[in-house]
Design an enzyme around this catalytic site. Structure first.
Site, short mmCIF file in Angstrom:
data_model
loop_
_atom_site.label_atom_id
_atom_site.label_comp_id
_atom_site.label_asym_id
_atom_site.label_seq_id
_atom_site.Cartn_x
_atom_site.Cartn_y
_atom_site.Cartn_z
N ARG I 87 0.82 -1.21 0.00
CA ARG I 87 0.00 0.00 0.00
C ARG I 87 0.86 1.27 0.00
O ARG I 87 0.45 2.30 -0.55
CB ARG I 87 -0.96 0.01 1.20
CG ARG I 87 -2.08 -1.03 1.14
CD ARG I 87 -2.91 -0.99 -0.12
NE ARG I 87 -3.91 -2.06 -0.16
CZ ARG I 87 -3.67 -3.30 -0.57
NH1 ARG I 87 -2.49 -3.68 -0.99
NH2 ARG I 87 -4.66 -4.19 -0.59
N GLU I 90 2.06 1.69 -3.56
CA GLU I 90 0.96 2.21 -4.37
C GLU I 90 0.75 3.70 -4.11
O GLU I 90 0.56 4.49 -5.06
CB GLU I 90 -0.32 1.44 -4.06
CG GLU I 90 -1.51 1.91 -4.88
CD GLU I 90 -2.76 1.10 -4.59
OE1 GLU I 90 -2.77 -0.11 -4.92
OE2 GLU I 90 -3.73 1.66 -4.03
N SER I 113 16.11 14.10 2.35
CA SER I 113 17.14 13.08 2.61
C SER I 113 16.50 11.81 3.16
O SER I 113 15.59 11.86 3.99
CB SER I 113 18.16 13.61 3.62
OG SER I 113 19.11 12.61 3.90
#
Lengths: 145, 145, 145, 145, 145, 145, 145, 145, 145, 145
Positions: I87, I90, I113
């Site tokens: 997830r 995604e 960073s």
């Protein structure tokens, strides 16, 4: 013991003892596909479920412990090429965009959950040859910010 | 006109005319998922079906001809990552081996056909949130030499 | 014992005993390519077939059990690069779209089944050098909703 | 004009003129699969063949020139996922190692040529459903230093 | 014993005994590149060749048996990135299409066989630095239906 | 104009004018494979070479400018699957590790340069069928810190 | 013993004995990056170098032998994702084409050799934070036929 | 105008006007590799820099606007196979793990920044052939929670 | 002992002893996500941290030594397909370009960073279902030559 | 107009008009990251939102229509290599398994939703350099059959 090894032992014991997945699921009182997936390593079982399954299969405590562990889910892509599994992948490649259109038409912008979700596999008798009927049943989740 | 271009015109015309996939399927007298998939380029339509669809959508003969062509089936892998489609891929990765086990237990060595096959997409009301129910229904084919 | 290990033992025993695949198939009364594929792990054998094969090859019961298991079918892609196998892949890359056109022209929209299917390998004498003739013979399945 | 564009024009013209691949092959006096593959861009045609094909299809000289060019052979992997083509890939994944074993058993160390080679596609009537019979027929080449 | 393991034992024994590939090839009376490739697992040796090689290298019968087995040919892609091997891959990426053009210009439509084929590796003295000269020498095969 | 477009124009003009690669190379006084590769976009030509080539081929100044540009070298992997090119890739997969062993045995730790390098393609008459002889000839470079 | 195993033993012994790569390189009288790379398996060491290194690290003769073997060079792609290594890959993805332009502008058509080549890693003090300075220093090789 | 198109126009204009990258950098007062990379689309230029560069190159305002846009950085993997660029990738594959060891030995756990970073390309005269010296110079960043 | 093995022992010991990651982090006085990642092999621990963790978990010195080693960071791509991890992937695929735009709008040209960086995972109670809140917090680094 | 083209027009118009993403979001009354993602093509806008955005940006109705279409979500993998986006991918590769452990420890077996989900990007002042703080905030979904 990792879950792949536990799954191998489960599959071998099931054959050796002449048990069916349906029989194991019934004995545990758990849904058929869920039970099979859990014994193959895709869901954690409760202590009671794991114990009952291992008693039935004649497997020891190290297997039962493995079945209770939190899995890292998913299947080796090499196994997804097996024809019995591949036909589902092909069906998604052919019908996936149509299914997406129809989910959006019926429900709006969102998805079928694969978590609040169940699968069922059934045989439907048919004079032209019995049919495999697999139902994917998931809660609709709308994109909600 | 290739089928990808025809599909783009169909999708745009459907929005412009305020039509639904369900409405188009009903007008054509063809199943809902089949109709959507065919208009997206995954099945050849008969001359009558293509003509009726184009009349409804206000599209010309070049689109109708394209809809009748034999397709090369399948979806660009990039589109399979869309979350609404991906959840099905994920479900197969989690449940594919269990489904395989259960097909073999129930039917023996073989597969669910993806050719003698239909898909249905339905909404099932549920107090905890309505559910997307997608049914894959294919003839069992046994390995037969 | 997994099927890859069983296949390695079968191949070694076949050489050690000086048996041919054709001889094993004849002794079992099963088709040649099917028998070879099954012993390499691509088809489940019946208890009788597995027992007869192991008796012939001098292999024990653990191999016979493995040969009866339901396989996860398919070949490691690395092995598909072997030149003897690759030529078939190349032929598909060159002739696949033509074969597709001709299946559709002759049969309509559908496929050759790879399940209700057989393969044969034969030598055809030829003055310019004998020929390998491999026949893929599968039931036509039409797209049928 | 590149061969992909020429193939698109050939496919469209064939539909428009109501011609069959078999009819074109007969008119040209060339083998069926060869003719289809050549018109799809996988073999160079002679000047006479290209001219005759274009006359039949009502295509102009630029197509005829393209058909005579030396091709870079092979098919876009995306098209190989089409179900009608994929079944052959699957069959190779299941039976490839068995075919290799049997070629070596019958002929020794070597390969079936994919160059001195022909393919045939035929329909074989069968009471259980007609069958697609595809024959790969190539000269055996032994590894010879 | 698989051929990868046999190759590891051959390489180690060659160093231990202070033998050269050229010396082994001379002792066996077989071509240099062929012999090296065969001992690395890419060609089956005859019983005599394998026996002679193992006697020379001080390896036992299990290695000799392995060397006689029919190989599954090809190299792990990871090893192809070694700079000494990669330069050939790069040369093909730069000159491959030119070589193809020239084969077609000189011979017509066809290929250089990689089966009826030999490779030679030689040192050519040169005042600007000696040169590696690798010759690929294969029978021309024309596309012949 | 990019070099891929220039190469397409060169290939078409060569056919149209009935020229051979060998004839162009001779007219330019440059090596055959180098000339072919340069005209296909893999080497920059000098202004004189590009001008002479374009005069011969009847191509204009924009092509000549393109032929002088510094290339980004390499070939689209899709084109490397063409059978005439693939046989070289296969030969490297089978013989690459043996060639590496022999380079190290003869020269020590290092590589054949692919930069200080030439390729030749020749036909060698042979009663069993003429042979394609491709020579890779590169300066040995030792690993030198 | 393969070089990956030898490298693991070297890394462990270095920690156990409290040695630095710089200290080992100094003791051997060899360049720092070369020494580190050789001990990690990317360069063959001479018998003296391998012996001295193993004496220093307290490792036995089997390690020393492994360090003298000719390596198959290169790193597992999975390890290239480590952030400390990845930053160099990213820098090449951002600056690679610019470096290429400047090599061609300064030297003409050719490359920086990766064989007649050295790398240095240094710390450069800087008030804004010390800097890692890595120098790639290779002989220019011009494309020379 | 996207940055790839702007880069093509810059490269063509630079040749047409006979400018060097070094000359452009000097005129702009910006570092050489930075300037080249920025003109190839990997860094945004200030309005003044873009204007000055376009004046020098004889390019219009649409190019200047493109040069000021924020880039999506990185290079098409196909271009990374060019031999002049590939040698750096190879060097990383051979020396990357050694460089990582030495950064950790000298600085502790952390990385060389690829953001607070500069690259220089220089020619170093050498009697054995001049050398390409490329320096990667980045601030050390320690893992700091 | 490599870090993957150490991680397996840590995970098993944690379950066996009924410890939580939060409890271990509290006992060590180190941040929660850092501690979990370090014990899974992604950060080196100090000698004191490793000793304290192993005492708590009942693991021996070989594990403690492994936990102090410098890691090669990153996760096997196969594990990234686990739904709980996927997830996040995604979300990056959907929101990554928007996050990039907003970083540039707020900070200018540069990055967050991933080294001077921390992650926190928290539960936020919500009447519609509690929420997982994961915060990525890294120092801004501007592109600075 | 497809959403990629619409996004290009939005990005150009935003620069041309000197608008910020924050300003557009404020004018629309929609969340910042959501608005940016929607204008880049990842969320469908309502008719009012699309109209208001296009009025602000000076774009016409065809863009507004495109912004209302249902997207196929996801980003071209090539763009994910941009350093500003890649740092998030790297952080997931390093911390993903730790995040998974902690979600399971705190919530049990389940996932953070990427659908019932929001992202925020903020600047947090810090004397050592301001920080980018990106918060992923999604509803917990437990595996529920």
């Amino acid at each position: 013991m990792d879950k792949a090894e536990a799954a191998r032992l489960v599959v071998a014991a099931r054959t050796r003892r002449g048990l069916t997945w349906a029989g194991i699921a019934e004995a545990l009182g758990t849904p058929l596909v869920w039970t099979t997936a859990a014994l193959l390593g895709q869901h954690p079982m409760s202590s009671e479920q794991a114990g009952a399954a291992c008693a039935l299969l004649g497997l020891d405590e190290t297997v039962a412990e493995s079945l209770q562990q939190q899995p890292s889910r998913g299947t080796d892509p090499a196994l997804m090429a097996d024809p019995t599994i591949y036909r589902f992948t092909e069906a998604l490649s052919v019908y996936g965009p149509a299914i997406k259109e129809l989910i959006h038409e019926e429900f709006g912008d969102g998805i079928m959950s694969a978590i609040n979700f169940r699968v069922d596999v059934e045989r439907r008798p048919d004079p032209d040859g019995d049919r495999v009927v697999v139902t994917f049943d998931g809660k609709f989740l709308d994109y909600r910010w």
